[in-house]
Design a protein around this motif. Structure first.
Motif, PDB file in Angstrom:
ATOM      1  N   VAL A   1      10.426  -1.168  11.494  1.00 36.74           N
ATOM      2  CA  VAL A   1      11.744  -0.980  10.885  1.00 36.74           C
ATOM      3  C   VAL A   1      11.641  -1.101   9.363  1.00 36.74           C
ATOM      4  CG1 VAL A   1      14.047  -2.004  10.644  1.00 36.74           C
ATOM      5  CG2 VAL A   1      13.029  -1.713  12.914  1.00 36.74           C
ATOM      6  N   LEU A   2      10.907  -2.095   8.886  1.00 38.73           N
ATOM      7  CA  LEU A   2      10.760  -2.300   7.440  1.00 38.73           C
ATOM      8  C   LEU A   2      10.037  -1.125   6.790  1.00 38.73           C
ATOM      9  CD1 LEU A   2      10.957  -4.121   4.936  1.00 38.73           C
ATOM     10  CD2 LEU A   2       8.823  -5.214   5.650  1.00 38.73           C
ATOM     11  N   LEU A   3       8.941  -0.676   7.400  1.00 37.51           N
ATOM     12  CA  LEU A   3       8.167   0.418   6.803  1.00 37.51           C
ATOM     13  C   LEU A   3       8.943   1.732   6.837  1.00 37.51           C
ATOM     14  CD1 LEU A   3       4.629  -0.427   8.213  1.00 37.51           C
ATOM     15  CD2 LEU A   3       5.327  -0.465   5.813  1.00 37.51           C
ATOM     16  N   VAL A   4       9.654   1.986   7.912  1.00 34.32           N
ATOM     17  CA  VAL A   4      10.468   3.202   7.974  1.00 34.32           C
ATOM     18  C   VAL A   4      11.549   3.171   6.899  1.00 34.32           C
ATOM     19  CG1 VAL A   4      12.183   4.414   9.381  1.00 34.32           C
ATOM     20  CG2 VAL A   4      10.001   3.741  10.388  1.00 34.32           C
ATOM     21  N   ALA A   5      12.180   2.008   6.700  1.00 35.01           N
ATOM     22  CA  ALA A   5      13.219   1.885   5.668  1.00 35.01           C
ATOM     23  C   ALA A   5      12.626   2.119   4.277  1.00 35.01           C
ATOM     24  CB  ALA A   5      13.874   0.513   5.746  1.00 35.01           C
ATOM     25  N   VAL A   6      11.463   1.517   4.014  1.00 33.10           N
ATOM     26  CA  VAL A   6      10.812   1.719   2.720  1.00 33.10           C
ATOM     27  C   VAL A   6      10.404   3.180   2.556  1.00 33.10           C
ATOM     28  CG1 VAL A   6       8.790   1.124   1.324  1.00 33.10           C
ATOM     29  CG2 VAL A   6      10.027  -0.670   2.549  1.00 33.10           C
TER      30      VAL A   6
ATOM     31  N   PHE B   1      11.822   5.874   3.852  1.00 30.95           N
ATOM     32  CA  PHE B   1      13.009   6.675   3.524  1.00 30.95           C
ATOM     33  C   PHE B   1      13.427   6.453   2.074  1.00 30.95           C
ATOM     34  CE2 PHE B   1      14.063   6.906   8.213  1.00 30.95           C
ATOM     35  CZ  PHE B   1      13.914   8.285   8.289  1.00 30.95           C
ATOM     36  N   ALA B   2      13.337   5.206   1.607  1.00 27.85           N
ATOM     37  CA  ALA B   2      13.702   4.912   0.219  1.00 27.85           C
ATOM     38  C   ALA B   2      12.780   5.627  -0.771  1.00 27.85           C
ATOM     39  CB  ALA B   2      13.654   3.403  -0.018  1.00 27.85           C
TER      40      ALA B   2
ATOM     41  N   LEU C   1       0.829  -1.212   0.000  1.00 32.20           N
ATOM     42  CA  LEU C   1       0.000   0.000   0.000  1.00 32.20           C
ATOM     43  C   LEU C   1       0.861   1.258   0.000  1.00 32.20           C
ATOM     44  CD1 LEU C   1      -2.803  -0.980   2.553  1.00 32.20           C
ATOM     45  CD2 LEU C   1      -3.085  -0.592   0.103  1.00 32.20           C
ATOM     46  N   LEU C   2       1.904   1.265   0.800  1.00 37.22           N
ATOM     47  CA  LEU C   2       2.786   2.427   0.868  1.00 37.22           C
ATOM     48  C   LEU C   2       3.452   2.686  -0.480  1.00 37.22           C
ATOM     49  CD1 LEU C   2       4.228   4.627   2.469  1.00 37.22           C
ATOM     50  CD2 LEU C   2       5.879   2.911   3.237  1.00 37.22           C
ATOM     51  N   ALA C   3       3.982   1.639  -1.094  1.00 39.21           N
ATOM     52  CA  ALA C   3       4.670   1.794  -2.376  1.00 39.21           C
ATOM     53  C   ALA C   3       3.697   2.192  -3.480  1.00 39.21           C
ATOM     54  CB  ALA C   3       5.396   0.494  -2.743  1.00 39.21           C
TER      55      ALA C   3
ATOM     56  N   SER D   1      -0.815  20.030   0.045  1.00 38.45           N
ATOM     57  CA  SER D   1       0.542  20.400  -0.346  1.00 38.45           C
ATOM     58  C   SER D   1       1.578  19.387   0.143  1.00 38.45           C
ATOM     59  CB  SER D   1       0.880  21.789   0.205  1.00 38.45           C
ATOM     60  OG  SER D   1       0.749  21.797   1.622  1.00 38.45           O
ATOM     61  N   GLN D   2       1.162  18.452   1.018  1.00 36.49           N
ATOM     62  CA  GLN D   2       2.072  17.432   1.516  1.00 36.49           C
ATOM     63  C   GLN D   2       2.466  16.454   0.423  1.00 36.49           C
ATOM     64  OE1 GLN D   2       0.042  15.528   4.820  1.00 36.49           O
ATOM     65  NE2 GLN D   2       1.740  16.024   6.175  1.00 36.49           N
ATOM     66  N   LYS D   3       3.691  15.955   0.511  1.00 34.31           N
ATOM     67  CA  LYS D   3       4.045  14.827  -0.343  1.00 34.31           C
ATOM     68  C   LYS D   3       3.234  13.615   0.085  1.00 34.31           C
ATOM     69  CE  LYS D   3       8.423  14.664   0.484  1.00 34.31           C
ATOM     70  NZ  LYS D   3       9.844  14.220   0.410  1.00 34.31           N
ATOM     71  N   SER D   4       2.849  12.788  -0.873  1.00 30.54           N
ATOM     72  CA  SER D   4       2.034  11.611  -0.565  1.00 30.54           C
ATOM     73  C   SER D   4       2.695  10.718   0.461  1.00 30.54           C
ATOM     74  CB  SER D   4       1.750  10.819  -1.843  1.00 30.54           C
ATOM     75  OG  SER D   4       0.927  11.549  -2.722  1.00 30.54           O
ATOM     76  N   VAL D   5       4.010  10.526   0.326  1.00 25.96           N
ATOM     77  CA  VAL D   5       4.697   9.618   1.234  1.00 25.96           C
ATOM     78  C   VAL D   5       4.694  10.156   2.659  1.00 25.96           C
ATOM     79  CG1 VAL D   5       7.019  10.571   0.831  1.00 25.96           C
ATOM     80  CG2 VAL D   5       6.735   8.155   1.473  1.00 25.96           C
ATOM     81  N   ASP D   6       4.773  11.487   2.829  1.00 28.71           N
ATOM     82  CA  ASP D   6       4.747  12.055   4.177  1.00 28.71           C
ATOM     83  C   ASP D   6       3.391  11.849   4.847  1.00 28.71           C
ATOM     84  OD1 ASP D   6       7.348  12.893   3.900  1.00 28.71           O
ATOM     85  OD2 ASP D   6       6.827  14.941   3.322  1.00 28.71           O
TER      86      ASP D   6
END
Length: 277
Positions: free
Chosen positions: A147-152, A154-155, A66-68, A80-85
């Motif tokens: 940890v996995l979601l935070v890493a993704v 940031f990527a 879902l995040l990706a 105005s926010q980026k989608s990922v934020d």
């Protein structure tokens, strides 16, 4: 047999008659210490969770997917926010819900249906250690998820606000959210049949995904539905995390109060109504 010939017990083990030099191999059953039981039960719960393919799909692959996906297609009305934020805090809330509520409800419901819990209740394992082991396994899976979601994130270009000072607020929200969702999961698993728990847990998961502020802002919902959603634990957790990680402010009183009320009420009701068979 004289007193001198009686079996002796030493720190090295149980020995046979004095002077025989032989070990006494007769069984000496007894319960292990509570710390060892807790460690063993936690390890067992964690291994069983990671062996279930549907559990890994629910807790790891779906949130990351879902995040990706929603970051790539950029169709969310996030202003105005980026989608990922906007997405990362909501998907973190979804990850907590998927593990503490949906996954735990389904697994516990089938353990109860198959008689696993009934048989465990006949062993020296206390119920408090059983529940503590399940909770510790949930927290361990959540650590891997976060940890996995935070890493993704940031990527994908996530730029969280708040810095290191946001960590205590995030931990408080995650712990309260875990308690609230665990109570709801155990309440469902302890009162419904396994098949009903499976259907209800997945249905609630999908509903809260849509109206819990995970991938769509609550402001996009109709007024009456938004009012209902604001009282739900998913919306409280996602809003609180968004205040901290996207806005750089405190979580606010409302998310903490909503989560605390759900945690206390669900855990108390689950403890009162849970049936082990």
């Amino acid at each position: 047999m004289t007193t001198a010939d009686a079996p002796r017990t030493t720190a090295a083990g149980r020995r046979g008659p004095a002077g025989s030099g032989l070990l006494d191999l007769r069984p000496a059953p007894g319960a292990a210490g509570r710390a060892r039981m807790f460690a063993a039960q936690t390890r067992l719960e964690l291994v069983l969770t990671l062996r279930r393919g549907e559990s890994v799909l629910l807790t790891m692959i779906i949130p990351v997917g879902l995040l990706a996906f929603f970051t790539a297609v950029d169709v969310l009305p996030s202003g105005s926010q980026k989608s990922v934020d906007f997405l990362v805090p909501g998907v973190l809330a979804l990850a907590v819900m998927s593990t503490a509520f949906t996954g735990q409800a389904i697994a516990t419901g089938f353990e109860r249906s198959y008689g696993v819990l009934k048989r465990l209740g006949a062993t020296p394992l206390p119920r408090s250690i059983l529940l503590a082991g399940k909770t510790a396994a949930v927290l361990a899976v959540e650590v891997v998820q976060l940890v996995l979601l935070v890493a993704v994130g940031f990527a994908l270009g996530w730029d969280p606000a708040g810095g290191p000072g946001a960590v205590p607020a995030v931990l408080a929200l995650v712990v309260l959210g875990t308690a609230a969702f665990s109570g709801l999961g155990l309440l469902m698993a302890g009162t419904l049949r396994a098949e009903a728990t499976l259907a209800a847990a997945n249905g609630v998961y999908l509903l809260l995904l849509l109206i819990g502020g995970v991938v769509f802002p609550l402001s996009e919902l109709p007024g009456w539905l938004r009012t209902i959603a604001q009282g739900l634990p998913t919306a409280a957790l996602s809003d609180g995390l968004r205040h901290v990680l996207a806005d750089g402010s405190g979580p606010g009183a409302r998310p903490l109060i909503v989560l605390a009320v759900w945690a206390v009420a669900s855990l108390a009701l689950a403890a009162r109504t849970f049936r082990w068979e």
